[in-house]
Design an enzyme around this catalytic site. Structure first.
Site, PDB file in Angstrom:
ATOM      1  N   SER A 123     -24.558  20.104  -7.858  1.00  0.00           N
ATOM      2  CA  SER A 123     -25.150  18.821  -7.486  1.00  0.00           C
ATOM      3  C   SER A 123     -24.075  17.825  -7.062  1.00  0.00           C
ATOM      4  O   SER A 123     -22.939  17.877  -7.553  1.00  0.00           O
ATOM      5  CB  SER A 123     -25.888  18.274  -8.710  1.00  0.00           C
ATOM      6  OG  SER A 123     -26.249  16.936  -8.516  1.00  0.00           O
ATOM      7  N   TYR A 148     -26.101  15.931 -18.034  1.00  0.00           N
ATOM      8  CA  TYR A 148     -26.582  16.762 -16.920  1.00  0.00           C
ATOM      9  C   TYR A 148     -25.427  17.057 -15.959  1.00  0.00           C
ATOM     10  O   TYR A 148     -25.140  18.215 -15.648  1.00  0.00           O
ATOM     11  CB  TYR A 148     -27.741  16.077 -16.179  1.00  0.00           C
ATOM     12  CG  TYR A 148     -28.082  16.773 -14.881  1.00  0.00           C
ATOM     13  CD1 TYR A 148     -28.519  18.088 -14.871  1.00  0.00           C
ATOM     14  CD2 TYR A 148     -27.925  16.117 -13.638  1.00  0.00           C
ATOM     15  CE1 TYR A 148     -28.798  18.742 -13.671  1.00  0.00           C
ATOM     16  CE2 TYR A 148     -28.210  16.762 -12.446  1.00  0.00           C
ATOM     17  CZ  TYR A 148     -28.647  18.081 -12.467  1.00  0.00           C
ATOM     18  OH  TYR A 148     -28.909  18.729 -11.281  1.00  0.00           O
ATOM     19  N   LYS A 152     -23.108  20.644 -15.173  1.00  0.00           N
ATOM     20  CA  LYS A 152     -22.840  21.252 -13.852  1.00  0.00           C
ATOM     21  C   LYS A 152     -21.330  21.406 -13.637  1.00  0.00           C
ATOM     22  O   LYS A 152     -20.868  22.420 -13.108  1.00  0.00           O
ATOM     23  CB  LYS A 152     -23.440  20.392 -12.729  1.00  0.00           C
ATOM     24  CG  LYS A 152     -24.953  20.370 -12.681  1.00  0.00           C
ATOM     25  CD  LYS A 152     -25.532  21.690 -12.217  1.00  0.00           C
ATOM     26  CE  LYS A 152     -27.047  21.679 -12.166  1.00  0.00           C
ATOM     27  NZ  LYS A 152     -27.649  22.999 -11.991  1.00  0.00           N
TER      28      LYS A 152
END
Ligand code: NAD
Ligand code: UD1
Length: 336
Positions: A123, A148, A152
């Site tokens: 992302s 989050y 990643k």
């Protein structure tokens, strides 16, 4: 055969539909934590080709072992993951267990089965905010952000590390900017609009009367109209980027990073305006305080993806919004 993890989710379902269209042999693994089995029916309407679906979790090692034993997997498209920033702040360990541990499990079983080709959904959230716009793949991702994003970054680092040690791996990490839109048939799209709190699901909730008005998080950013500017990319262009990345890694060992965005930014007000026009109904909105953690603006530098993958996003903002509209109208009763 291609294993698609998270194949019932928003992005994964579009990959499944496209791969079936290309007559590829696929198996889908999904725990349905953020999707529904009804998505499979919708995919089956797009393509008559049937595919294997396994209802299960990445963290179920026994299941993964038998999945790899029963199917001749050659490549994995790894979409499965949890993705809400706000939830990750409330339940950080959920993000490390599901995303990081789940991916390690997958890598372990891939390794045991001599499967070394992987495309991973990363992302734009990994980039450090102070990087100059547009963001390039080589820019820094060192800072801690929220669980989050950190999950990643951790996965990216694990992937870099295993590639460094074992030269057999062929990995593509795709950093998505803001995927929106839906399949041109209107049969699949972002079904989970209740729980998802991104801009388009919230616009759609407002359009459908599930909320009175959309909250616009701040109009005092240093941007064209004060509202946040993001790089929106049509979901089908995002998927074509995956297929190019999959082709690219077939004969190249190592790890490769590519941005997937449109390479330009639109503001929240521009998106609302476009939706009001295309949906034929004014989207009511209220300006409220900034959402914590939001940046004013960023978009992708997509020159590396264009050059190395011979890929170009083809669908403009009108198409992104009109495909969303078609989906919302056609799939109204399937939204959850
Ligand atoms: P989604 O929630 O719609 O799809 C993810 C799918 O994975 C869901 O069907 C869910 O049930 C499944 N899943 C989650 N954890 C699992 C597990 N442990 N085992 C098996 N299945 C599991 O999300 P999406 O929008 O399709 O995103 C796909 C991937 O792309 C995610 O990894 C996400 O972090 C990443 N990503 C998405 C966006 C975006 O805006 N949609 C942006 C950047 C990155
Ligand atoms: C968000 C996540 C990002 C994640 C991405 C995809 C945050 C801070 N960032 O990105 O980590 O990778 O989703 O899942 O959550 N907006 C409104 N009103 C709304 C919703 C959004 O004004 O109801 C604005 C936001 O302030 C932003 C823009 O719309 O300016 C886009 O927001 P969103 O769709 O949530 O995506 P990102 O914030 O870019």
């Amino acid at each position: 055969m291609i294993l698609i993890t998270g194949g019932c989710g928003y992005v994964g379902s579009h990959a499944v539909a496209r791969l079936l269209e290309l007559n590829q042999d696929i198996v889908v693994l999904d725990n349905l934590s953020n999707s529904s089995k009804s998505v499979i029916k919708q995919i089956n309407k797009i393509s008559d080709k049937k595919f294997k679906f396994i209802h299960g979790d990445l963290n179920d090692r026994t299941l993964l072992i038998s999945l790899f034993k029963d199917n001749k997997i050659d490549t994995v498209l790894h979409f499965a993951g949890v993705k809400s920033v706000s939830e990750s702040i409330k339940f950080p360990t959920k993000y490390y267990l599901n995303n990081v541990a789940g991916t390690i499990n997958l890598l372990k079983v891939m390794e045991q089965n001599h499967v070394f080709k992987l495309i991973f959904s990363s992302s734009a959230t990994v980039y450090d905010p102070e990087n100059q716009i547009p963001w390039k793949e080589e820019f820094s991702t060192d800072k801690l952000k929220h669980p989050y994003a950190d999950s990643k970054i951790m996965i990216e680092n694990i992937l870099k590390s295993i590639c460094n040690i074992n030269k057999k791996w062929k990995i593509g990490m795709l950093r998505y900017f803001n995927p929106i839109g839906a399949h041109s048939s209107g049969l699949i799209g972002e079904f989970n609009i209740n729980k998802n709190t991104n801009l388009m699901p919230n616009i759609n909730k407002t359009f459908l009367g599930r909320q009175n008005s959309l909250y616009v998080y701040g109009n005092d950013f240093q941007t064209k109209d004060g509202t946040g500017v993001r790089d929106y990319i049509h979901i089908e262009d995002l998927i074509s980027g995956h297929l190019r990345a999959r082709d690219f890694i077939q004969n190249k060992n190592g790890i490769f990073i590519w941005n997937l965005g449109a390479g330009k930014g639109y503001s929240v007000l521009e998106i609302i305006e476009k939706c009001s026009t295309i949906y034929g109904k004014k989207i009511n909105y209220k300006i409220v305080d900034r959402r914590p953690g939001d940046l004013g603006e960023y978009w992708a530098d997509i020159r590396k993806s264009e050059k190395e993958l011979n890929w170009k996003p083809k669908r403009n903002l009108d198409r992104m919004i009109s495909d969303t509209y078609k989906f919302i109208i056609k799939s109204k009763n399937n939204l959850f």
